[in-house]
Structures are given as structure tokens and as C-alpha cells.
Design an enzyme around this catalytic site. Structure first.
Site, PDB file in Angstrom:
ATOM      1  N   ARG B   8      49.462  38.235  54.881  1.00 16.29           N
ATOM      2  CA  ARG B   8      48.016  38.481  54.790  1.00 16.29           C
ATOM      3  C   ARG B   8      47.651  39.892  55.273  1.00 16.29           C
ATOM      4  O   ARG B   8      46.697  40.501  54.775  1.00 16.29           O
ATOM      5  CB  ARG B   8      47.234  37.437  55.583  1.00 16.29           C
ATOM      6  CG  ARG B   8      47.536  37.443  57.057  1.00 16.29           C
ATOM      7  CD  ARG B   8      46.722  36.420  57.829  1.00 16.29           C
ATOM      8  NE  ARG B   8      47.252  36.249  59.171  1.00 16.29           N
ATOM      9  CZ  ARG B   8      46.529  36.199  60.275  1.00 16.29           C
ATOM     10  NH1 ARG B   8      45.230  36.299  60.206  1.00 16.29           N
ATOM     11  NH2 ARG B   8      47.101  36.030  61.439  1.00 16.29           N
ATOM     12  N   GLU B  56      31.799  29.132  49.921  1.00 21.73           N
ATOM     13  CA  GLU B  56      32.928  29.468  49.051  1.00 21.73           C
ATOM     14  C   GLU B  56      32.603  29.289  47.577  1.00 21.73           C
ATOM     15  O   GLU B  56      33.024  30.071  46.726  1.00 21.73           O
ATOM     16  CB  GLU B  56      34.143  28.609  49.435  1.00 21.73           C
ATOM     17  CG  GLU B  56      34.673  28.863  50.851  1.00 21.73           C
ATOM     18  CD  GLU B  56      33.849  28.211  51.960  1.00 21.73           C
ATOM     19  OE1 GLU B  56      32.951  27.388  51.648  1.00 21.73           O
ATOM     20  OE2 GLU B  56      34.103  28.515  53.133  1.00 21.73           O
ATOM     21  N   PHE B  81      40.050  26.101  51.162  1.00 22.53           N
ATOM     22  CA  PHE B  81      38.657  26.201  50.707  1.00 22.53           C
ATOM     23  C   PHE B  81      38.563  26.894  49.331  1.00 22.53           C
ATOM     24  O   PHE B  81      37.761  26.497  48.490  1.00 22.53           O
ATOM     25  CB  PHE B  81      37.809  26.972  51.723  1.00 22.53           C
ATOM     26  CG  PHE B  81      37.919  26.427  53.127  1.00 22.53           C
ATOM     27  CD1 PHE B  81      37.734  25.065  53.369  1.00 22.53           C
ATOM     28  CD2 PHE B  81      38.213  27.255  54.197  1.00 22.53           C
ATOM     29  CE1 PHE B  81      37.844  24.556  54.660  1.00 22.53           C
ATOM     30  CE2 PHE B  81      38.326  26.749  55.494  1.00 22.53           C
ATOM     31  CZ  PHE B  81      38.143  25.398  55.720  1.00 22.53           C
ATOM     32  N   HIS B 107      46.413  31.737  54.468  1.00 20.74           N
ATOM     33  CA  HIS B 107      46.619  30.595  55.366  1.00 20.74           C
ATOM     34  C   HIS B 107      47.068  29.362  54.597  1.00 20.74           C
ATOM     35  O   HIS B 107      46.632  28.242  54.852  1.00 20.74           O
ATOM     36  CB  HIS B 107      45.357  30.310  56.178  1.00 20.74           C
ATOM     37  CG  HIS B 107      45.019  31.399  57.171  1.00 20.74           C
ATOM     38  ND1 HIS B 107      44.703  32.685  56.777  1.00 20.74           N
ATOM     39  CD2 HIS B 107      44.945  31.393  58.518  1.00 20.74           C
ATOM     40  CE1 HIS B 107      44.457  33.426  57.837  1.00 20.74           C
ATOM     41  NE2 HIS B 107      44.605  32.676  58.922  1.00 20.74           N
ATOM     42  N   ASP B 115      45.310  24.670  63.623  1.00 18.35           N
ATOM     43  CA  ASP B 115      44.036  24.165  63.089  1.00 18.35           C
ATOM     44  C   ASP B 115      44.207  22.789  62.444  1.00 18.35           C
ATOM     45  O   ASP B 115      43.261  22.013  62.352  1.00 18.35           O
ATOM     46  CB  ASP B 115      43.435  25.138  62.059  1.00 18.35           C
ATOM     47  CG  ASP B 115      42.580  26.211  62.714  1.00 18.35           C
ATOM     48  OD1 ASP B 115      42.337  26.121  63.929  1.00 18.35           O
ATOM     49  OD2 ASP B 115      42.164  27.149  62.013  1.00 18.35           O
ATOM     50  N   ARG B 165      50.049  33.086  56.422  1.00 19.91           N
ATOM     51  CA  ARG B 165      49.385  33.599  57.618  1.00 19.91           C
ATOM     52  C   ARG B 165      50.321  34.315  58.593  1.00 19.91           C
ATOM     53  O   ARG B 165      50.010  35.367  59.119  1.00 19.91           O
ATOM     54  CB  ARG B 165      48.737  32.417  58.356  1.00 19.91           C
ATOM     55  CG  ARG B 165      48.228  32.798  59.726  1.00 19.91           C
ATOM     56  CD  ARG B 165      47.855  31.593  60.571  1.00 19.91           C
ATOM     57  NE  ARG B 165      47.464  32.029  61.896  1.00 19.91           N
ATOM     58  CZ  ARG B 165      47.666  31.341  63.019  1.00 19.91           C
ATOM     59  NH1 ARG B 165      48.231  30.169  62.974  1.00 19.91           N
ATOM     60  NH2 ARG B 165      47.306  31.823  64.180  1.00 19.91           N
TER      61      ARG B 165
HETATM   62  C1  LIG Z   1      34.220  25.174  54.439  1.00 19.62           C
HETATM   63  C2  LIG Z   1      34.696  26.043  55.549  1.00 19.62           C
HETATM   64  N1  LIG Z   1      34.724  27.365  55.393  1.00 19.62           N
HETATM   65  C3  LIG Z   1      35.181  28.152  56.379  1.00 19.62           C
HETATM   66  C4  LIG Z   1      35.616  27.629  57.555  1.00 19.62           C
HETATM   67  C5  LIG Z   1      36.172  28.512  58.645  1.00 19.62           C
HETATM   68  N2  LIG Z   1      35.271  28.576  59.780  1.00 19.62           N
HETATM   69  C6  LIG Z   1      35.445  27.805  60.886  1.00 19.62           C
HETATM   70  S1  LIG Z   1      34.262  28.010  62.014  1.00 19.62           S
HETATM   71  C7  LIG Z   1      33.465  29.166  61.080  1.00 19.62           C
HETATM   72  C8  LIG Z   1      32.217  29.804  61.577  1.00 19.62           C
HETATM   73  C9  LIG Z   1      31.215  28.777  61.932  1.00 19.62           C
HETATM   74  O1  LIG Z   1      30.068  29.336  62.424  1.00 19.62           O
HETATM   75  P1  LIG Z   1      28.942  28.407  63.027  1.00 19.62           P
HETATM   76  O2  LIG Z   1      28.662  27.312  62.054  1.00 19.62           O
HETATM   77  O3  LIG Z   1      27.804  29.255  63.404  1.00 19.62           O
HETATM   78  O4  LIG Z   1      29.650  27.734  64.258  1.00 19.62           O
HETATM   79  P2  LIG Z   1      29.516  28.073  65.822  1.00 19.62           P
HETATM   80  O5  LIG Z   1      28.873  29.415  65.969  1.00 19.62           O
HETATM   81  O6  LIG Z   1      28.653  27.008  66.374  1.00 19.62           O
HETATM   82  O7  LIG Z   1      30.893  28.022  66.357  1.00 19.62           O
HETATM   83  C10 LIG Z   1      34.157  29.372  59.879  1.00 19.62           C
HETATM   84  C11 LIG Z   1      33.767  30.315  58.828  1.00 19.62           C
HETATM   85  C12 LIG Z   1      35.573  26.221  57.684  1.00 19.62           C
HETATM   86  N3  LIG Z   1      36.025  25.595  58.788  1.00 19.62           N
HETATM   87  N4  LIG Z   1      35.095  25.454  56.677  1.00 19.62           N
END
Ligand SMILES: Cc1ncc(C[n+]2csc(CCOP(=O)(O)OP(=O)(O)O)c2C)c(N)n1
Ligand SMILES: [Mg+2]
Lengths: 271, 311
Positions: B8, B56, B81, B107, B115, B165
Site C-alpha cells: 500500500r 464508499e 468496503f 487491506h 481489526d 497492508r
Molecule cells: C463502511 C466503513 N467505511 C470505513 C470504515 C473505516 N473507519 C473506521 S472508523 C472511521 C471514522 C469514523 O469516524 P466517526 O464516525 O466520527 O467515529 P468517532 O469519531 O466517534 O471515532 C472510519 C472511516 C469503516 N469502519 N466502515
């Protein structure tokens, strides 16, 4: 009802569990776990009809952690309540552990939905609420979402369905900490006026200026729902809350504390 | 094969240098730019980098739209995703009209690690392979990733890049890279192993060990899963008794089945063994523990090859 000072102490324990779990695993998501402590603990300890001795109890209330990466907070709450042995905390994110990186309903007593893919949990909660209504059961359903998560279109599909089916047994809680992974919500993809959006989608909206203030959180939970409307608690929180060097730092979204940082964090929580 | 580098990371660098050569290249991400490493491009060409937020499905169809305006969009998120959640957008928004969108999904597989199973794509090659007109490329190391990015940018139409990854071995040789043409890394008599992605290095190590025991096998880097290199498969399958495939993916629908179809369609009379994740979800764990658990560590792949050879 539980004494609020007692619950504050429990919140402190939960924060320590989060720090220890992520530090032991050398991976995980401390920031969004710490912002959700009062929201989740307040809910489980004062609102929800659940029984740690009987996790599959019929007609229990339901909770879905739609922002599944806050699993350390969820596990800490369930562990502190006695749903499983706290010794499991040590196995977080390890091979064969019940405590997977993201909640796995097959494995953990008390967990009703497997989440981690953002945007899906709220729809699952809508289905649960719909099912409870169809069976005319007094079951309340709660879902906790991240603010970044609200960028998923599916969230709004779920909101539309919740209003359409008049799911007044559903409460969604937004952990509005302002941050996601690549930056602030505004840097990545602006969310606009969330309160108006949820209202326009047919929700009763309660906005909490400080979602890390337990008094405020409990007050919001105790406000009764308007008939025929789903409820949205829009809680302004601090990502990384309680640990000085993690607060409002985007870098602590998915990074575990090292040994030195763990000790520093635990010291701050003892103080 | 001493140096380690994540595929990556090479992807991010490859995009950045591609961006220099071709101003039509644009990059999209879904709030994972520092994980997929598209941020390397984003910091160099901020005006050509678009963060779609955690959305996505929207990102994939935005890429479709950008491609109709003369751009070459590379869009990235985690494979689970990009290939999973946005599947129908990839199918109908991108592939059905044969738009020039490149899906660089990172990943992939179980070595995503801690994860857990919700995030580990073990079915993405299968999902992408069945879409008409989709090119599917799985680079084996950082060097090949550079060439693969360039190659999919130079072709017209949709392409899926499966990108790992973890830091993984970088091969010393400068291998040629042509989409749809496999690279034979080592020739032998007793079996042929077709591998892709990070399992190529594993297969090579196994072959070296077998060599020291007087057993010689062929190792082929099957970097393109679609279109599959039929000539190469038939040539090496006819020269030995055993065909083995190794992939960090479900044994259903991926490299193994792509090779198996060629063997069956051509009435090849050989023994055939697919090594991969056996029809179960991944889980949390350290990548090396997971490789062991799922039968994909070097030791286990070696044992399985030996089992096939009956030696
Ligand atoms: C469908 C999907 N896309 C991307 C991710 C990767 N991801 C995990 S947490 C996150 C950010 C989340 O932000 P937020 O909802 O604001 O959570 P917090 O700030 O409360 O941790 C991302 C993009 C995921 N888990 N699921
Ligand atoms: Mg947030």
C-alpha cells in the site's frame, strides 16, 4: 436509580479499561471509545432493561454499537456490569478471543449485532424496533453512531424508515466529537446542520452541549419520547475525553498508547 | 528478498509519480487516505484529490462520473468496503458502461490483522472476477505495485487492484509486467505452484526449501487473475503432475478457481490443490498468528505442498 457519584466512578474505571485494553493489544481505537463513555455507561446503567446474568433474556432492551470501532468502551461497560469475566479484557484483539476488534454477536454475551462496517448498525436497530412494535412488545432500542459515520447514505435511509414506521421505541445517539480519521468532519466532508437534518427526517431531537457530562446525559435519557417519533440525542463530545494528550487529537483515532503513554493516562485518571 | 515494504505504501508513491506524468489522474478516498496511502498523492496534488468522506458507494459512482469527463480516477478504501459495500456501484456504475475507473483497494485478506473478520476481505477477487470486462490485478510486492499502477492507468476500462497492508518482501529482480501475462519465477519438474499477492514470496521460500531437499517445483507469479494467463497454466500443467494454487483469499472463487477452470476446460489430467482460506471468516489476531491459523504460514504452505507431492 444508581447514585450519580457511583456512576462517575464507574466511568473512570471504564476509561482505565479502554486504555489498558488498547495498550495491551497495541492496537484499537481509544479516541472514539473515550468520547462515548458517559453516553454508553449512562444508558446501560440507568436506562436499559438488561440482565448480565441472563443476557438472552426475552424482551430485553437492545443496543447496537453502530460505530463498532468503539468496541473497547462497549466491552468495558459489559465487563464492568458482569456480562463476562473482566479477565477477557487482556485478550482483546488476540487470536480466538471473544473480544474481536469489532463487536461480534456470535461471541460476546450481551451483544446483539455484529458491527464495524459503519452505517449498518442503525439499520439493524431500525429492524429491531420494527420487530418489537410488530409484536407489540415494550422493548426499547438504542443505537450509538459516530458523526463521521453519518456520511454514509445508509444512515439516512434508516432515518427515513424510522420516521416512516413511527418508531418511537427507537433512540439514536450521535457521538458528535467533530473528528473522524482524515481530519475534522468539516475537513473531510461537511455534515451541515445536523439538528435540522434529523428534525427534517422526522426525529425528535435533543441536543446536548456536553455529552461527556453525566448529569446532562441522564437528563436527556429521562425525557420521554414523543408519540410516533423516533428520538435523536445529538451529543457534543470530546474525542479522547479524559486523557489530556488524546483530547481532540485526530491522531488518537486508531492508535494505541505505548507503555509510557498508558502510565501517563492511568495517572491522569487516578488524579 | 531482504527488504520489506508495504504494497500500500508503494501504491501511494506510484499514484504520486503517475500524477506527475499524467494530469488526468485524479484520486478519491473515503476517509482512509492515511491507511490506503492515497494521502501521498493528496499532499502532492491537493486539487486532484477528493475525499468522499465515509461514503464508499458515492465515491465509486463519483469516480464513474469523473471518468466520463476525461479523467482517470483511482478510488481507494479498504477492499471489504470497496469491493463489498460498493459492489453494485462497481458493477452497474462502472463496469456495465465500461468506464475507465481504477479501484485500488487495500487491506485485503487476513493479514489486515487485529481489526478482525468484519474488515478482512477474503472474497474480493471472486466478486470482482465475475464482473464482465473487469481486469483484476494482485501485485506481489512493492516493485510490482509501481508497474501495476502504471499498467492499469495505461489500459482503457475498469480495473481492480488488490493491495496488501503489511510490509512484505521486495523482490530483487526487475520483473517485466504485462497485464494478463504471468511471470515464471522459478522452473522445476515435480509440481507447479501458481501464487498471487504476498503469497508469491511464501511460495518462493517453500520452493527454495524443497530445492535443498532435491525436489524442484515451478513457481509462477499470477499477478493478473483476470484475464488469466491460460497459455502459461496449460504449458506448466502439462509438464508435471501436480498443480497447486496459493492465495490469501477464500479457496472459493479466487485464483484457485480461475486456474482450476482452465484445467477443467482443457481436460488436463493433473492433481489439483487449492491453498487459501477454507470457507470461513477471518478474525482478530496478529497477522503472523492468522497466517498460521488459516494454513498460510510458510511452514504450513510447505507442509501442504509436500503433502501433495506425497514425499
Ligand atoms: C463502511 C466503513 N467505511 C470505513 C470504515 C473505516 N473507519 C473506521 S472508523 C472511521 C471514522 C469514523 O469516524 P466517526 O464516525 O466520527 O467515529 P468517532 O469519531 O466517534 O471515532 C472510519 C472511516 C469503516 N469502519 N466502515
Ligand atoms: Mg467522530
Amino acid at each position: 436509580m444508581m447514585d450519580i457519584d457511583e456512576l462517575k466512578k464507574i466511568c473512570r474505571e471504564i476509561r482505565k479499561d479502554i486504555i489498558n485494553m488498547t495498550a495491551d493489544a497495541a492496537s484499537g481505537h481509544p479516541g472514539g471509545s473515550l468520547s462515548a463513555v458517559e453516553l454508553m455507561a449512562g444508558l446501560f446503567y440507568t436506562q436499559m432493561k438488561v440482565d448480565p446474568e441472563n443476557p438472552d433474556m426475552e424482551d430485553r432492551d437492545r443496543f447496537v454499537l453502530s460505530k463498532g470501532h468503539a468496541a473497547p468502551c462497549y466491552y468495558a461497560v459489559l465487563g464492568e456490569m458482569g456480562f463476562f469475566d473482566k479477565a477477557e479484557f487482556k485478550n482483546f484483539r488476540q487470536l480466538h478471543s471473544i473480544l474481536q476488534g469489532h463487536p461480534d454477536a456470535k461471541k460476546v454475551p450481551g451483544i446483539d449485532a455484529s458491527t464495524g462496517s459503519l452505517g449498518q448498525g442503525i439499520s439493524i436497530a431500525v429492524g429491531m424496533a420494527l420487530g418489537a412494535k410488530a409484536q407489540k412488545k415494550d422493548i426499547k432500542v438504542y443505537a450509538l453512531l459516530g458523526d463521521g459515520e453519518l456520511q454514509e447514505g445508509q444512515v439516512w435511509e434508516a432515518c427515513m424508515a424510522a420516521a416512516n414506521y413511527h418508531l418511537d421505541n427507537l433512540t439514536i445517539i450521535i457521538d458528535n466529537n467533530g473528528l473522524q480519521i482524515d481530519g475534522t468532519n468539516d475537513q473531510v466532508m461537511s455534515l451541515g446542520d445536523l439538528s435540522s437534518k434529523f428534525k427534517a427526517f422526522g426525529f425528535q431531537v435533543l441536543e446536548l452541549p456536553d455529552g461527556n457530562n453525566l448529569e446532562e446525559v441522564l437528563a436527556a435519557y429521562s425525557i420521554s419520547t414523543m408519540e410516533g417519533k423516533p428520538k435523536c440525542i445529538l451529543a457534543h463530545t470530546v474525542k479522547g475525553k479524559g486523557i489530556s494528550f488524546m483530547e481532540n487529537q485526530v491522531g488518537w483515532h486508531g492508535k494505541a498508547p505505548n507503555e509510557e503513554e498508558r502510565q501517563q493516562a492511568l495517572k491522569e485518571l487516578e488524579a | 528478498m531482504s527488504e520489506l515494504k508495504a504494497i500500500r505504501v508503494a501504491y501511494g508513491e506510484a499514484l504520486a509519480s503517475l500524477g506527475e506524468e499524467n494530469e488526468k489522474v485524479v484520486v478519491l478516498d473515503a476517509d482512509l487516505a492515511h491507511a490506503t496511502m492515497t494521502a501521498t498523492f493528496g499532499s502532492k496534488f491537493p486539487e486532484r484529490f477528493f475525499n468522499a468522506g465515509i461514503a464508499e458507494a458515492n465515491m465509486v459512482d463519483m469516480s464513474a462520473g469523473l471518468s466520463t469527463m476525461g479523467y482517470i480516477p483511482f478510488c481507494s478504501t479498504f477492499a471489504v468496503f470497496g469491493a463489498g459495500r460498493a459492489y453494485e456501484q462497481v458493477r452497474n456504475g462502472v463496469a456495465y458502461p465500461n468506464f475507465n475507473v481504477k479501484l485500488g483497494m487495500t487491506h485485503s485478506g487476513i493479514t489486515l490483522g487485529e481489526d478482525g473478520g468484519s474488515h478482512q476481505a477474503i472474497e474480493d477477487m471472486a466478486l470482482m472476477r465475475v464482473i464482465p470486462g473487469m481486469t483484476v490485478v494482485v501485485p506481489c510486492d512493492a516493485n510490482e505495485t509501481h508497474r501495476a499502477v502504471k499498467a492499469v492507468a495505461d489500459m482503457k476500462g475498469p480495473a481492480y487492484l488488490r493491495l496488501a497492508r503489511l510490509p512484505s518482501p521486495v523482490f530483487e529482480e526487475d520483473m517485466p509486467f504485462e497485464i494478463g501475462k504471468a511471470n515464471v519465477l522459478k522452473e522445476g519438474k515435480e509440481a507447479v505452484v501458481f501464487a498471487c499477492g504476498i503469497m508469491v514470496a511464501t511460495a518462493l521460500e517453500c520452493a527454495k526449501r524443497l530445492e535443498s531437499e532435491g525436489i524442484s517445483i515451478t513457481v509462477v507469479n499470477m499477478h493478473t487473475i483476470k484475464p488469466i494467463d491460460q497459455n502459461c497454466i496449460l504449458k506448466y500443467a502439462s509438464g508435471c503432475n501436480h498443480v497447486i494454487t496459493v492465495e490469501e483469499h477464500s479457496t472459493i472463487g479466487g485464483l484457485g478457481d480461475a486456474v482450476g477452470e482452465v484445467l477443467l476446460n482443457n481436460k488436463c489430467n493433473v492433481s489439483f490443490k487449492k491453498i487459501g482460506v477454507e470457507d470461513r471468516f477471518g478474525q482478530s489476531g496478529k497477522p503472523e498468528d492468522l497466517l498460521e491459523e488459516y494454513g498460510l504460514s510458510e511452514k504450513q504452505v510447505y507442509n501442504q505442498i509436500k503433502g501433495v507431492l506425497n514425499r
